[in-house]
Each structure stands twice: as C-alpha cells, then as structure tokens.
Design a protein around this motif. Structure first.
Motif, PDB file in Angstrom:
ATOM      1  N   GLU A 234      -5.784   3.068   3.015  1.00 44.74           N
ATOM      2  CA  GLU A 234      -6.559   1.833   2.961  1.00 44.74           C
ATOM      3  C   GLU A 234      -5.897   0.870   1.991  1.00 44.74           C
ATOM      4  O   GLU A 234      -5.301   1.288   1.004  1.00 44.74           O
ATOM      5  CB  GLU A 234      -7.990   2.119   2.508  1.00 44.74           C
ATOM      6  N   ARG A 235      -5.996  -0.417   2.276  1.00 45.53           N
ATOM      7  CA  ARG A 235      -5.455  -1.455   1.393  1.00 45.53           C
ATOM      8  C   ARG A 235      -6.553  -2.447   1.048  1.00 45.53           C
ATOM      9  O   ARG A 235      -7.453  -2.696   1.830  1.00 45.53           O
ATOM     10  CB  ARG A 235      -4.308  -2.192   2.075  1.00 45.53           C
ATOM     11  N   TRP A 236      -6.435  -3.012  -0.141  1.00 42.54           N
ATOM     12  CA  TRP A 236      -7.406  -3.983  -0.622  1.00 42.54           C
ATOM     13  C   TRP A 236      -7.004  -5.379  -0.157  1.00 42.54           C
ATOM     14  O   TRP A 236      -5.943  -5.893  -0.497  1.00 42.54           O
ATOM     15  CB  TRP A 236      -7.477  -3.934  -2.147  1.00 42.54           C
ATOM     16  N   TRP A 237      -7.838  -5.999   0.651  1.00 43.75           N
ATOM     17  CA  TRP A 237      -7.663  -7.384   1.107  1.00 43.75           C
ATOM     18  C   TRP A 237      -8.975  -8.136   0.870  1.00 43.75           C
ATOM     19  O   TRP A 237      -9.576  -8.680   1.788  1.00 43.75           O
ATOM     20  CB  TRP A 237      -7.309  -7.417   2.597  1.00 43.75           C
ATOM     21  N   GLY A 238      -9.462  -8.087  -0.366  1.00 38.23           N
ATOM     22  CA  GLY A 238     -10.773  -8.641  -0.678  1.00 38.23           C
ATOM     23  C   GLY A 238     -11.864  -7.609  -0.428  1.00 38.23           C
ATOM     24  O   GLY A 238     -12.868  -7.570  -1.107  1.00 38.23           O
ATOM     25  N   THR A 239     -11.638  -6.763   0.555  1.00 34.79           N
ATOM     26  CA  THR A 239     -12.430  -5.552   0.817  1.00 34.79           C
ATOM     27  C   THR A 239     -11.420  -4.483   1.229  1.00 34.79           C
ATOM     28  O   THR A 239     -10.276  -4.773   1.579  1.00 34.79           O
ATOM     29  CB  THR A 239     -13.453  -5.743   1.959  1.00 34.79           C
ATOM     30  N   TRP A 240     -11.830  -3.222   1.185  1.00 37.26           N
ATOM     31  CA  TRP A 240     -10.928  -2.150   1.610  1.00 37.26           C
ATOM     32  C   TRP A 240     -10.852  -2.126   3.133  1.00 37.26           C
ATOM     33  O   TRP A 240     -11.868  -2.155   3.815  1.00 37.26           O
ATOM     34  CB  TRP A 240     -11.425  -0.791   1.105  1.00 37.26           C
ATOM     35  N   ARG A 241      -9.620  -2.105   3.658  1.00 37.02           N
ATOM     36  CA  ARG A 241      -9.397  -2.041   5.103  1.00 37.02           C
ATOM     37  C   ARG A 241      -8.508  -0.846   5.429  1.00 37.02           C
ATOM     38  O   ARG A 241      -7.452  -0.682   4.830  1.00 37.02           O
ATOM     39  CB  ARG A 241      -8.715  -3.311   5.607  1.00 37.02           C
TER      40      ARG A 241
ATOM     41  N   GLU B 242      -5.795   1.141   7.243  1.00 38.12           N
ATOM     42  CA  GLU B 242      -4.572   0.803   7.974  1.00 38.12           C
ATOM     43  C   GLU B 242      -4.090   1.936   8.868  1.00 38.12           C
ATOM     44  O   GLU B 242      -3.498   1.691   9.906  1.00 38.12           O
ATOM     45  CB  GLU B 242      -3.457   0.426   7.001  1.00 38.12           C
TER      46      GLU B 242
END
Length: 63
Positions: A38-45, A47
C-alpha cells in the motif's frame, strides 16, 4: 502481511536467551502468506497483493 503455518508442517522450538527469558520459534517451509503493498496518497491505496499457498517459508518468534 498475514502468515498461516500448518501445525503438521511446522517445527516448534523453545529456547532460553542469555538473560534467562524464554522464547518460541516456529518454522515452516509450507506456510501460506498474503502480502499487501500500500502507498500513501492522502489515504492508503493498495497497489498490489501477493498470495502464496503452501509455498512460503515463514519463521515466527514469540515471547
């Protein structure tokens, strides 16, 4: 990450550290594992997700 070790295919070994505390190590070459990236893009997404069924080598220690 989630790891499941089948009891019939897991070696369990207890040991004592030099300071006297005890621990247990469980080792299996036939574990199941689910690994999520998972990556942080304002929220966890999420991948990517990898699933290993009976093909993961897992070693888990407990105190």
């Amino acid at each position: 990450m989630t790891v499941t070790q089948p009891p019939q295919q897991t070696l369990t070994l207890g040991y004592t550290d030099p300071d006297g505390s005890t621990a247990v190590c469980r080792n299996s070459e036939r574990a199941d594992a689910v690994v999520s990236l998972e990556r942080w893009w304002g929220t966890w997404r999420r991948e990517a997700v990898w699933r290993l069924s009976g093909t993961a080598h897992a070693e888990v220690g407990d105190r």
